[in-house]
Design an enzyme around this catalytic site. Structure first.
Site, PDB file in Angstrom:
ATOM      1  N   ASP A  97       0.838  -1.211   0.000  1.00 33.26           N
ATOM      2  CA  ASP A  97       0.000   0.000   0.000  1.00 33.26           C
ATOM      3  C   ASP A  97       0.872   1.260   0.000  1.00 33.26           C
ATOM      4  OD1 ASP A  97       0.856  -0.115   2.593  1.00 33.26           O
ATOM      5  OD2 ASP A  97      -1.123   0.137   3.507  1.00 33.26           O
ATOM      6  N   SER A  98       2.196   1.055  -0.037  1.00 37.90           N
ATOM      7  CA  SER A  98       3.110   2.186  -0.247  1.00 37.90           C
ATOM      8  C   SER A  98       2.794   2.851  -1.588  1.00 37.90           C
ATOM      9  CB  SER A  98       4.566   1.707  -0.239  1.00 37.90           C
ATOM     10  OG  SER A  98       4.746   0.625  -1.133  1.00 37.90           O
ATOM     11  N   ASP A 142      -1.144  -6.210   0.160  1.00 37.37           N
ATOM     12  CA  ASP A 142      -1.433  -5.511   1.409  1.00 37.37           C
ATOM     13  C   ASP A 142      -2.926  -5.264   1.551  1.00 37.37           C
ATOM     14  OD1 ASP A 142       0.777  -5.001   2.986  1.00 37.37           O
ATOM     15  OD2 ASP A 142       1.312  -3.127   1.989  1.00 37.37           O
ATOM     16  N   LYS A 167      -1.282  -9.337   3.433  1.00 38.14           N
ATOM     17  CA  LYS A 167      -0.442  -8.846   4.548  1.00 38.14           C
ATOM     18  C   LYS A 167      -1.245  -7.826   5.350  1.00 38.14           C
ATOM     19  CE  LYS A 167       3.372  -6.094   3.900  1.00 38.14           C
ATOM     20  NZ  LYS A 167       3.000  -4.834   4.581  1.00 38.14           N
ATOM     21  N   GLU A 201      -1.038  -5.186   8.924  1.00 35.83           N
ATOM     22  CA  GLU A 201      -0.093  -4.521   9.830  1.00 35.83           C
ATOM     23  C   GLU A 201      -0.552  -4.611  11.288  1.00 35.83           C
ATOM     24  OE1 GLU A 201       0.690  -0.463   8.686  1.00 35.83           O
ATOM     25  OE2 GLU A 201       1.337  -1.046   6.679  1.00 35.83           O
ATOM     26  N   GLU A 220       9.681  -3.804  10.061  1.00 29.47           N
ATOM     27  CA  GLU A 220      10.025  -2.486   9.494  1.00 29.47           C
ATOM     28  C   GLU A 220      10.659  -1.587  10.559  1.00 29.47           C
ATOM     29  OE1 GLU A 220       7.083  -0.715   6.957  1.00 29.47           O
ATOM     30  OE2 GLU A 220       8.165   1.190   6.844  1.00 29.47           O
TER      31      GLU A 220
HETATM   32  O1  KIV Z   1       3.610  -1.039   1.519  1.00 29.59           O
HETATM   33  C1  KIV Z   1       4.721  -1.563   1.325  1.00 29.59           C
HETATM   34  O2  KIV Z   1       5.330  -1.428   0.261  1.00 29.59           O
HETATM   35  C2  KIV Z   1       5.263  -2.383   2.410  1.00 29.59           C
HETATM   36  C3  KIV Z   1       6.711  -2.761   2.341  1.00 29.59           C
HETATM   37  C4  KIV Z   1       7.575  -1.588   2.297  1.00 29.59           C
HETATM   38  C5  KIV Z   1       7.094  -3.719   3.376  1.00 29.59           C
HETATM   39  O3  KIV Z   1       4.572  -2.726   3.312  1.00 29.59           O
END
Ligand code: KIV
Length: 258
Positions: free
Chosen positions: A42-43, A81, A110, A112, A177
């Site tokens: 989600d970056s 994510d 994934k 968090e 992280e």
């Molecule tokens: O959102 C993302 O790209 C991430 C990674 C940097 C681990 O969670």
């Protein structure tokens, strides 16, 4: 168990696990040649949409980009994510995880957090959804500064507890992280499942970086980012040549025309 997950698990203590992010097909195709895991992170909210927080990323954003990534991933384990607010309760988490998997054909999701979201994680795993954990700095809920985690005794104890809790629940791997080096080492040694570090030292079982950061497409000054290539330079060169050849009428030639 998914054979790609088995392959990743087997690498613990044997060889480093390579994880790369991708938000689209063409990058995914190249990443797939080197990665064990491709993460649709989600970056993408900050990297592609200039959001100042990943909180604004929607389920639709994640699904659309993941569909594109799916087209480029052949051999790697594809993880998506779950965006902020998409797993507030266990029933919402299951509904959205099922939607992500059905629409994107990814292998895992994934989420968090540790103890605070353990009910959701347990429920997903009970319902046969493979889950990757994420501990340390949690961009979706991080308040204040971008800061390393595990400096205080309280934080350290919590992170150790959370990592064991996630493992007991059945997550197949955990992203760490910005976790302090000695703690990342301790957590990695404690666990049977692999840790994937980002800003969490070489002691982790694998490493992940945001692809746009490592290829120099995204300008970032974060301490843990290393720019392995300056791809902007090559993009500029291509655009410059195109522009100059159009202007000088060197392009298109007869062979480029119908
Ligand atoms: O959102 C993302 O790209 C991430 C990674 C940097 C681990 O969670």
């Amino acid at each position: 168990m998914n054979s790609k997950i088995k392959k990743v698990l087997k690498k613990k203590k044997k060889s480093k696990i390579i994880c790369l992010t991708s938000y689209s097909k063409n990058i995914a195709e190249e990443a797939d040649k080197y990665a064990d895991i491709i993460l649709v992170g989600d970056s993408l909210g900050s990297v592609l949409y200039n959001y100042n927080t990943t909180k604004k990323v929607t389920l639709t954003n994640m699904i659309d980009h993941s569909k594109s990534v799916r087209l480029g991933v052949k051999k790697s384990l594809m993880v998506v994510d779950m965006p902020h607010n998409s797993y507030k309760t266990k029933s919402l988490a299951l509904k959205n995880a099922k939607k992500i998997i059905k629409e994107t054909k990814c292998d895992a999701v994934k989420l968090e957090g540790g103890k605070k979201i353990i009910k959701q994680i347990k429920f997903l795993i009970k319902n046969k959804i493979p889950v990757m954990g994420h501990l340390g700095l949690l961009p979706q809920t991080n308040k204040g500064k971008f800061k390393s985690k595990g400096g205080s005794t309280k934080e350290k104890k919590q992170l150790i507890k959370d990592s064991l809790l996630l493992q007991d629940c059945g997550v197949f791997s955990i992203v760490l992280e910005c976790v302090k080096t000695s703690l990342a080492k301790q957590i990695t040694e404690n666990l049977k499942i692999p840790t994937i570090g980002i800003g969490s030292s070489a002691y982790c079982d694998g490493q992940v970086l945001v692809t746009d950061d490592l290829i120099g497409l995204n300008n970032t000054k974060i301490k843990f980012v290393k720019k392995f290539i300056n791809i902007k330079k090559y993009i500029n060169l291509g655009f410059k040549k195109f522009s100059s050849e159009v202007k000088s009428k060197k392009y298109p030639l007869k062979k480029h025309s119908y």
